[in-house]
Design an enzyme around this catalytic site. Structure first.
Site: not given
Lengths: 249, 249
Positions: B52, B110
């Site tokens: 994002d 992540y």
């Protein structure tokens, strides 16, 4: 009058430096504006030293005077609330009325970071000077040694640009250490004072030597010349951090 | 056709994310433009996953196909020369023609970074989420455990915003570790795949619990609800880094 000493950290990337300038936003200006909002009068924040455009600080020192006695914890919180996130007041403490952040400083520590990795880490691009050429670390060590001690640093100062060339340019570098880091080197400078752009001019010259563009033997000649044109170009601002300012106990 | 796999690091601060968007500059767009300059034709760079706006990557993976065989060292150098310094191509290697960066990925790692220091380090402001409220680390650990395993993560996904709500939302989180850092915590997620905003939605919910705003016992209810409204708000983008994408040997 109450006198307060502030310890300030800032990312210099977006600023024209510490000191108020006619063009560009300075850290001092933003701090003075924030002080004015809270104290409702003009307040001068005197910094221990100028940092140039793009230069960072982990612990710049400044003092300001006010007629109000402050709740320092609450005051620091309010100040940080008014300042952008790239400027943080780390500490505020009351000091004697005669304390002066610039005049009373007895020594300063600056770190200059270079990275020699093939590809620069994008997260360090604003905080490390990326040296692409091959450098000889032995030569860097030998060059460092030659700057330590008391010298007239006229050739390594841009004070002339400030109309202050006639000032005494004798400074003492107590320590210039090279510390190996994960992907480069940290050059630690400790001195009793630094002239305008002096650290960057020394680093630029040291790198010229380490790249083989200049000879080690030229350093004494550069120092003796007392002429800015004798020495190398300044290393870029973004590798430089003001780390510590010391005062007498 | 030759197929090449790129490893890419980027500071997501200035971008609208990995994927080409009508509004805003994406990392994919800049890489495709650079590829076009060198290869003189339109080239699609397929990323392993969307990141994002504001999300960073230490090792995003993408592949592109071309009819030319490349000198990969020289090509990487040219590509980095055309890209801004906050996007770096770390590696390019030739891969079999059928390799697909997104479809072939078997797992991803992540990291989400939070800092709990009183005053945020200005140099970390773009890379750490500053949590000002007091958080209970024991609760954070306990919450982490409940997300590990195979679950339907519909409640923790914003896929509906992408018009993809009907897709299978069952994912497996192999590992969710909390690692203490100097001034905060690193949350390490390893999973076989992550839905849109899934990591940030889980972190936001975990923090709600650690702050005492939600109960630990609500997690199974949130998961069972299969409704985005059941879970907490997303943690901000700037604390999130894509660290690794794994492929079958």
């Amino acid at each position: 009058m109450y006198n307060y000493k502030m310890t300030i950290a800032y990312d210099g990337t977006l600023y024209c430096g510490w000191q108020v300038q006619p063009n560009g936003t300075s850290i001092q200006e933003l701090i003075q504006k924030a002080l004015k909002v809270i104290l409702r009068c003009d307040v001068n924040a005197t910094g221990a030293g100028r940092t140039d455009a793009g230069v960072h600080a982990c612990a710049q020192i400044a003092n300001f005077k006010t007629e109000e006695e402050l709740n320092i914890f609450r005051f620091k919180h309010s100040l940080n609330g008014l300042l952008p996130h790239d400027i943080r007041i780390l500490e505020i403490i009351p000091v004697p009325e005669e304390f002066h952040a610039q005049r009373d400083a007895v020594s300063k520590i600056y770190h200059y970071y270079i990275t020699t990795s093939r590809i620069q880490d994008p997260f360090k691009r604003l905080y490390r000077y990326h040296v692409r050429e091959k450098i000889d670390i032995e030569l860097l060590h030998k060059a460092a040694k030659q700057f330590v001690g008391t010298h007239d640093f006229t050739s390594f100062s841009n004070e002339a640009h400030l109309g202050a060339a006639s000032k005494n340019a004798v400074r003492k570098i107590m320590r210039l250490d090279l510390i190996e880091e994960q992907d480069g080197w940290r050059l630690e400078f400790e001195g009793d004072g630094f002239l305008y752009k002096m650290v960057r001019n020394i680093v630029g010259t040291m790198l010229d030597i380490a790249k083989g563009n200049r000879q080690l033997g030229e350093i004494p000649i550069m120092l003796a010349a007392r002429d800015r044109r004798a020495a190398g170009q300044a290393a870029p601002a973004h590798g430089l951090f003001l780390i510590q300012v010391a005062y007498p106990d």
